[in-house]
Design an enzyme around this catalytic site. Structure first.
Site, short mmCIF file in Angstrom:
data_model
loop_
_atom_site.label_atom_id
_atom_site.label_comp_id
_atom_site.label_asym_id
_atom_site.label_seq_id
_atom_site.Cartn_x
_atom_site.Cartn_y
_atom_site.Cartn_z
CB THR B 176 -0.58 -0.01 1.48
OG1 THR B 176 -1.71 -1.51 1.30
CG2 THR B 176 -1.80 1.27 1.23
NE ARG B 302 -7.74 -10.43 -0.64
CZ ARG B 302 -7.13 -10.69 -2.10
NH1 ARG B 302 -7.73 -11.02 -2.10
NH2 ARG B 302 -7.41 -8.77 -2.00
NE ARG B 327 -26.70 -6.60 34.47
CZ ARG B 327 -27.24 -5.10 34.87
NH1 ARG B 327 -26.26 -5.21 36.08
NH2 ARG B 327 -27.32 -4.13 34.80
CD GLN B 411 -27.55 -3.88 21.51
OE1 GLN B 411 -26.37 -2.72 21.20
NE2 GLN B 411 -28.24 -3.03 22.20
N GLY B 415 -24.41 -1.36 28.63
CA GLY B 415 -23.49 -0.44 29.21
C GLY B 415 -22.17 -0.54 29.33
CD GLU B 438 -3.61 -9.15 3.61
OE1 GLU B 438 -3.38 -8.95 2.21
OE2 GLU B 438 -2.29 -8.27 4.12
N GLY B 439 -7.53 -6.01 1.25
CA GLY B 439 -8.39 -5.85 0.89
C GLY B 439 -9.85 -6.35 1.57
C1 LIG Z 1 -4.10 -1.49 10.70
C2 LIG Z 1 -3.64 -1.28 8.59
C3 LIG Z 1 -2.68 -2.58 8.99
C4 LIG Z 1 -1.82 -2.59 6.89
N1 LIG Z 1 -1.37 -3.61 6.60
C5 LIG Z 1 -0.76 -3.25 5.52
C6 LIG Z 1 0.11 -4.13 5.41
O1 LIG Z 1 1.22 -4.81 6.12
N2 LIG Z 1 0.58 -3.79 3.81
C7 LIG Z 1 -0.06 -2.97 2.73
O2 LIG Z 1 0.33 -3.20 1.81
N3 LIG Z 1 -1.22 -2.45 3.14
C8 LIG Z 1 -2.28 -2.63 4.58
N4 LIG Z 1 -2.57 -1.84 4.85
C9 LIG Z 1 -3.07 -0.98 4.17
C10 LIG Z 1 -4.46 -1.71 3.42
O3 LIG Z 1 -4.29 -3.05 2.81
C11 LIG Z 1 -5.74 -0.84 2.32
O4 LIG Z 1 -5.70 -0.11 3.75
C12 LIG Z 1 -6.92 -1.37 1.94
O5 LIG Z 1 -6.15 -2.05 1.03
C13 LIG Z 1 -7.79 -0.50 1.33
O6 LIG Z 1 -6.79 0.26 1.19
P1 LIG Z 1 -7.25 2.33 1.28
O7 LIG Z 1 -7.26 2.44 2.57
O8 LIG Z 1 -6.15 2.72 0.23
O9 LIG Z 1 -9.16 2.08 0.61
P2 LIG Z 1 -9.30 2.86 -0.58
O10 LIG Z 1 -8.74 1.95 -1.28
O11 LIG Z 1 -9.08 3.77 -1.06
O12 LIG Z 1 -11.06 2.19 -0.10
C14 LIG Z 1 -11.49 3.78 0.31
C15 LIG Z 1 -13.13 2.67 0.43
O13 LIG Z 1 -13.65 2.30 -1.48
C16 LIG Z 1 -14.00 1.24 -1.73
N5 LIG Z 1 -13.40 0.80 -3.02
C17 LIG Z 1 -12.14 1.22 -2.92
N6 LIG Z 1 -12.30 0.12 -4.27
C18 LIG Z 1 -13.55 -0.44 -4.73
C19 LIG Z 1 -13.65 -1.26 -6.45
N7 LIG Z 1 -13.39 -1.62 -7.21
N8 LIG Z 1 -15.03 -1.43 -5.52
C20 LIG Z 1 -15.99 -1.00 -5.03
N9 LIG Z 1 -15.47 -0.64 -3.46
C21 LIG Z 1 -14.40 -0.11 -3.93
C22 LIG Z 1 -13.43 -0.22 -0.31
O14 LIG Z 1 -14.13 -1.26 -0.12
C23 LIG Z 1 -13.39 1.07 0.59
O15 LIG Z 1 -14.81 0.70 1.50
C24 LIG Z 1 -2.94 -1.78 6.53
C25 LIG Z 1 -4.16 -0.69 6.58
C26 LIG Z 1 -4.89 -0.71 7.84
C27 LIG Z 1 -5.56 0.05 8.04
#
Ligand SMILES: Cc1cc2nc3c(=O)[nH]c(=O)nc-3n(C[C@H](O)[C@H](O)[C@H](O)COP(=O)(O)OP(=O)(O)OC[C@H]3O[C@@H](n4cnc5c(N)ncnc54)[C@H](O)[C@@H]3O)c2cc1C
Ligand SMILES: Cc1cc2nc3c(=O)[nH]c(=O)nc-3n(C[C@H](O)[C@H](O)[C@H](O)COP(=O)(O)OP(=O)(O)OC[C@H]3O[C@@H](n4cnc5c(N)ncnc54)[C@H](O)[C@@H]3O)c2cc1C
Lengths: 265, 565, 322
Positions: B176, B302, B327, B411, B415, B438-439
């Site tokens: 990323t 994944r 509870r 839920q 509280g 991971e997508g």
């Molecule tokens: C805590 C954390 C750890 C991570 N670790 C790693 C790591 O180790 N290595 C690494 O490489 N990355 C890592 N990532 C990155 C992570 O894989 C991405 O955040 C993720 O793939 C989504 O990309 P983005 O954040 O740019 O969101 P965006 O791609 O900008 O997506 C934003 C929204 O648009 C939607 N969207 C985007 N494209 C489409 C489409 N074609 N169809 C429908 N909906 C779509 C998405 O579902 C989402 O709801 C990490 C992220 C976090 C938050």
């Protein structure tokens, strides 16, 4: 120089979550209905030995008496890092700690030189809490009971932290010596003894466990050494307690409880 | 003492009774070989289950779980480019290394355990139940090591895999970037060129030079980093075709610029890293970085994230069951109220359905890997096709179900659930990442729907549909599933000539229909082996018809709308 | 009628009360015909001998020796052995303390005698001595008898026998016991003691409010302290709390702490491990507050409050003050 440590390990009945009684109608232990476990304080003794090994190197040998019922305590020792194990080929049923100690002492003598013997004190509510003492007598070595931690090891001596009423004593004993271990792991973390090592487990799962016969251990007829025998066993009726739930949210309920308790009802 | 493997009756059942170990082992081991540590499949299976009990289940319950709260509280810090782990996390890592668990799937010749993916997946679930954030060390290791093992040169394997087996080295995957998230074809990080991008190796060392920034990199402070970078001239080979895959070892040229402050998984540092003309090894062939290697790595990862979500779901479920028993309101435990009871039953049902799908998938992944290693062309193709479809579906399903379970568990806590004193508060935060990284779920659905419409798993489903149940009750329930299955098939047939955009629009409905039916089939098969599962299957199938009908209707009536006043 | 030797344990210049209970058990076993003798060993302990006579000893052997200042097994075992050699006994009784449970078995091992520790009772019938002891998580009562004639060694739990009524008019022989210790018997050394002085009297308390690890911190403990004040109660603790350093060791209740029998025992954040239960389960009324409804303490509680002690305890204190 790396020292030699022997750990005595036992497989014991696990009565903690047992529903129903320990005994059958005839007053004998219901062996079929119960599970067994690695005596928890023996596991602590093993952990103490392995920590010494980690810190300064040691050859750790585990010894058990009798065949495995379901938990193979000797193999569990190998999985955690013990170097050698020895099984004494005798049936422990009906033997008291005096007789067991004679068998184990014989096996220890055969296993070679030994600086420290560690054994679980075993909480008095379980069985066997005399084993350490009898074993020390049979080996003719000084012993410390209720040891919670081995503070210092070597050269030629160990300092044991021994639990006493109201605190601890630090007792120095020269090698060879025996320590009966208590809860042992008092540090904040980790509180639990180590788990198995996966690679070692893979390697050791078929390792041969050498067996020493009672005759080789110098006690061909261990039953003759028994000093104390069981006359009867009776189930202790569970205490029937009239108990009631008090709702912590309800002030009235809490007040009612306080009144009842303080009035001595 | 608690044990997170043996105490989890459903997982233990699946491992013991459901997994087809004979099939997996026939592909993955050669009994009788000097190098094979097992005499036969039975011994191998017994060894796997024993390992899940101890060390995995022991360690998780007695050492890792008690530290989770502290790690969540303290979190990781970054000072002067150095990432600092909380002490309890350092202990966790040491314990995992001491227990020799860091190389679970790495080949034995590189010091690993060479266990099947299924065993690793179960181990990840168990560890994640104790502390989800630790999975990002333990569960990431496998995918990275496997990618190296699959595609790197023998020298690189020898250089890195033994040290990954011992846990001396941990891994990271740097895909990323700020402008390349879901769309990895947009990656900008460059692999040596001077002006423009004329990729070339260092003539002396044979190494490449990488520069650029990566964001959101889990364990970016790790020792072995797999990097997706642009090696080809964009004018000639643009987009994904211009990307290659590299291995970078931690060093002065890899700079951690910051770590993120985030909602959950505080025990896992999420780093922004900068490659400052950093030397790197090329993995595999140029230009295949995205299409082949990243795709491969992502598939493994994944499954791991699915297992992570499954572990969190199990933890949340147990917290809810415990709380609802203790509870009391209106003079009785809250679990006695109809709505709470139904929520609990649904949570358990969903948790077990997700688990069924997760391990059915891991089994296929094992068969695929095994077939590939044995050079069986037809099987490799068949299992590969199924694994590529089921993995995104399993990831989507387990992570969404886990979110739902955490929501319901909180839920049930009322509280108190909103308060930090109860573990559900942490679980609720931790689970939220699983359907993002991971997508995202949307990306998984896009992958899934194109494959479902193409019919990539039809043979699996037909096999399940044709299974003959000896038991009349189960046969009747199967009849119920078959009705839903017909409905699903009609929607898929209808979608065949629709545009990609429309398929993606109704993708969630189609995927939900599919996975519901698939899970129902699996649960019914489980019911053949365990009486208790009849109740789970019956409840699931009772809800299946209405849910599939709803998804069908929603799909048939779907339209592109953009609403704005 | 059997002859009995009782080992009188002394801690910080005070006779162990279970040793005194052993004397009354010994008297009962010995009956009219048997002799009850007593070994008083330690350094600077001679002055306690008359109290032992008053409590029922027919004779007291006093081994007052600076080498016995701290307890180590071998020299004490030697002293007991010397006593037994001089006046053979059929039964040796000791308190089931960390000293008694170490010394008793050591003597038994050296003399190949029958031995049982932590006994709930001792009896002599038709010349056979038997010891009763609970095992298997206190689910089974086992009666032990010696396999052959000879010495029997037993250690008694607190409460296994009543405290003897002191009779200052009783007569008994008090004689010194000379100890001949070899270097081999002096190899173990107590380097250092980390033992608290007694500051509370839990034994006589009518109400005890006890804190467990569930209090979480000294702040949590303060809440418990406030409740104790409101009740006029003493504060007890589990070993977990003592180990954490939140309370001194003399507050500890249980197997290695005090055994108590108050009218009311209020357990706050205590899980109820068997080692703790043995020290308090005979309280007349037990109230338990614990957030875990499955905590074992609830199995012996008369009043069960499932909830957070940080909420419940202040509520109770407030109700009392109102
Ligand atoms: C805590 C954390 C750890 C991570 N670790 C790693 C790591 O180790 N290595 C690494 O490489 N990355 C890592 N990532 C990155 C992570 O894989 C991405 O955040 C993720 O793939 C989504 O990309 P983005 O954040 O740019 O969101 P965006 O791609 O900008 O997506 C934003 C929204 O648009 C939607 N969207 C985007 N494209 C489409 C489409 N074609 N169809 C429908 N909906 C779509 C998405 O579902 C989402 O709801 C990490 C992220 C976090 C938050
Ligand atoms: C040889 C030996 C001798 C021993 N001798 C003794 C002895 O003399 N005395 C003794 O006490 N122990 C003794 N122990 C230790 C004993 O085994 C237990 O470890 C100890 O009693 C546990 O103490 P605890 O109940 O305070 O702690 P824990 O077992 O940790 O229990 C804490 C409890 O607090 C509850 N809790 C947590 N938070 C809250 C909250 N906010 N509100 C309400 N409840 C809460 C939890 O649910 C839990 O049940 C001995 C052990 C051995 C092996």
């Amino acid at each position: 120089m790396a020292i030699n440590i022997v750990v005595v390990v036992r497989e014991v009945w696990d009565t903690r979550d047992l529903s129903g009684s320990v005994l059958d109608g005839a007053g004998a232990v219901r062996a079929g209905a119960m599970e067994t476990r690695f005596e928890p304080e023996d596991l602590n003794a093993l952990e103490a030995a392995l920590r010494i090994k980690d810190a300064q190197g040691a050859q750790v040998t585990a010894i058990a008496v009798g065949e495995t019922r379901s938990v193979d305590v000797l193999r569990e020792c190998l999985y955690r890092g013990a170097d050698k194990v020895v099984r004494v080929g005798a049936d422990p049923a009906g033997l008291d700690d005096q007789a067991l100690a004679a068998l184990i002492a014989g096996a220890i003598a055969k296993a070679g030189p030994c600086d420290l013997v560690l054994v679980g004190t075993a909480v008095p509510d379980a069985e066997n809490s005399l084993l350490g003492r009898h074993l020390a007598a049979a080996l003719g070595v000084p012993a410390v009971s209720w040891v919670d931690a081995v503070e210092e090891v070597g050269p030629g001596r160990a300092v044991a932290k021994r639990a006493v009423e109201m605190g601890y004593e630090f007792v120095e004993v020269p090698f060879p010596a025996l320590l009966s271990m208590g809860v042992a792991l008092l540090e904040d973390d980790p509180r639990a003894p180590r788990p198995a090592k996966a690679m070692l487990k893979l390697k050791m799962k078929k390792a041969e466990v050498p067996v020493v016969s009672p005759a080789d251990a110098g006690a061909a007829d261990p039953a003759a050494l028994v000093a104390m025998k069981v006359a009867t066993m009776e189930a202790i009726a569970p205490r029937v307690i009239e108990s009631q739930q008090v709702d912590p949210e309800s002030e009235a309920a809490l007040k009612g409880m306080l009144d009842a308790v303080l009035k001595g009802e | 003492m608690p044990n997170y493997y043996t105490d989890n009756k459903d997982l233990a059942f699946i491992m013991d009774q459901v997994m087809d170990w004979n099939a997996i082992l026939a592909m993955k081991e050669t009994f009788g070989d000097a190098e094979c540590p097992y005499a036969d499949a039975e011994e191998a299976k017994a060894t796997f289950l024993e390992m899940l009990r101890d060390p995995v289940g022991e360690l998780a319950a007695n050492r890792i779980a008690p530290r989770a709260e502290e790690i969540d509280d303290i979190g990781c810090k970054c000072e002067n480019g150095q990432v600092i782990f909380p002490e309890a996390l350092q202990r966790n890592l040491k314990d995992l290394c001491d227990a020799q668990l860091m190389g679970m799937t790495i080949p034995r010749r590189f010091g690993g355990l060479q266990f099947p993916e299924t065993v690793y997946t179960a181990a990840i679930e168990v560890v994640s139940q104790a502390d989800a954030s630790l999975m990002n060390f333990f569960g990431l290791q496998g995918g990275i090591a496997e990618t190296i093992n699959e595609f790197a040169t023998e020298e690189l394997k020898e250089q890195y895999l033994p040290r990954m087996s011992t846990g001396e080295f941990t891994g990271a995957m740097a895909l990323t970037e700020p402008d390349a998230g879901s769309d990895l074809a947009a990656v900008q990080t460059r692999a040596k060129g001077g002006e423009g991008i004329t990729a070339q190796q260092d003539p002396v060392t044979g190494m490449w030079i990488i520069s650029g920034a990566k964001r959101f990199i889990t364990n970016g402070c790790g020792d072995v980093i797999l990097v997706l970078a642009r090696s080809e001239d964009p004018a000639k080979k643009g987009g994904g075709r211009g990307l290659s895959f590299f291995l970078v070892e931690k060093g002065p040229k890899v700079k951690v610029r910051r770590i993120e402050h985030k909602l959950g998984i505080h025990g896992s540092p999420t780093c922004e890293i900068y490659f400052d003309e950093c030397p790197a090894y090329l993995i595999g062939s140029r230009g295949m970085g995205l299409a082949r290697y990243t795709a491969w790595l992502m598939l493994a990862a994944r499954l791991a994230i699915g297992a992570q979500a499954q572990g969190i779901a199990q933890a949340a479920l147990e917290e809810a069951e415990k709380y609802a028993k203790e509870r009391e309101q209106f003079g009785k435990p809250i679990r006695d109220f109809p709505q709470v009871a139904a929520m609990l039953a649904d949570m358990r049902m969903r948790c077990e359905a997700a688990r069924a799908v997760l391990y059915a998938t891991s089994e296929i992944v094992d068969l695929h890997q095994g077939a590939e290693a044995k050079g069986l062309k037809d099987e490799t193709r068949r299992y590969g096709r199924i694994a590529e479809s089921l993995t995104p579906i399993a990831k989507y399903y387990t992570t969404e179900v886990a979110n739902r379970i955490c929501y319901d568990s909180l839920q049930i806590h009322g509280g108190n659930g909103f308060m930090q004193e109860y573990p559900i508060e942490r679980l609720y935060r931790d689970v939220r990442i699983t359907n993002i990284y991971e997508g995202t779920s949307q990306i998984q659905v896009n992958w899934a729907v194109s494959r479902l419409v193409r019919g990539d798993v039809d043979d699996v489903m037909d096999g399940l549909a044709k299974h003959v149940f000896a038991d009349a009750d189960l046969a009747r329930l199967q009849g119920e599933i078959l009705k839903a299955f017909e409905s699903y098939k009609s929607v898929v047939a209808w979608l065949k000539d629709k545009e990609v955009a429309f398929r993606e629009l109704v993708g969630p409905n189609v995927t939900d229909m599919f996975v519901d039916i698939y899970a129902a089939f699996l649960l019914l098969r489980h019911a053949e082996k365990w009486e208790y599962k009849r109740k789970v299957a019956a409840r699931f199938i009772r809800q299946l018809g209405p849910r599939v009908a709803m998804n069908r209707d929603l799909a048939l009536n779907a339209q592109f709308d953009t609403l704005a006043p | 009628m059997p002859n009995v030797l009782v080992f009188a344990e002394v801690n910080d210049g005070v006779l162990h009360d279970v040793s005194l209970q052993c004397l009354s058990a010994a008297r009962q076993v010995a009956g009219a015909g048997g002799r009850v003798s007593c070994l008083l060993a330690g350094h600077g302990v001679a002055g306690l001998a008359p109290a032992l006579v008053a409590a029922g000893a027919d004779s007291v052997a006093v081994a007052d020796d600076e080498r016995l200042a701290a307890y180590v097994t071998a020299p004490f075992a030697k002293a007991v052995g010397a006593c037994l050699d001089a006046n053979p006994a059929d039964l040796l009784l000791l308190a089931a303390s960390t000293v008694g449970n170490d010394l008793g078995p050591a003597v038994a091992a050296a003399r190949k005698a029958a031995c049982a520790v932590d006994c709930d009772g001792v009896a002599a019938q038709g010349g056979t001595i038997s010891l009763r002891r609970a095992g298997y998580d206190r689910k089974v009562m086992t009666t032990f008898v010696p396999a052959a004639a000879g010495l029997v060694v037993g250690t008694l739990r607190d409460g296994a026998a009543p405290a003897p009524a002191a009779d200052a008019a009783r007569q008994g022989a008090i004689a010194p016991l000379a100890l001949d210790l070899t270097p081999a018997e002096l190899v173990s050394k107590v380097l250092r003691r980390d033992v608290a002085k007694k500051t509370v009297n839990l034994k006589d308390a009518k109400i005890i409010v006890a804190a467990g690890a569930g209090v979480g911190s000294p702040d949590g403990l303060a809440l418990v302290r406030e409740l104790a004040q409101a009740l006029g109660a003493e504060i007890g603790a589990t070993r977990a709390v003592v180990d954490a350093g939140w309370l001194p060791a003399d507050h500890q209740i249980g197997q290695t702490g005090a055994t108590v029998r108050p009218d009311v025992y209020l357990a706050c954040g205590i899980s109820g491990a068997v080692q703790h239960r043995v020290g308090m389960m005979d309280a007349r009324t037990i109230v338990a507050i614990n957030s875990d409804a499955n905590a074992p303490i609830f199995k012996i509680a008369h009043y069960k409050i499932v909830g957070d002690l940080k909420v419940v305890v202040p509520k109770l204190a407030k109700l009392l003050k109102a």
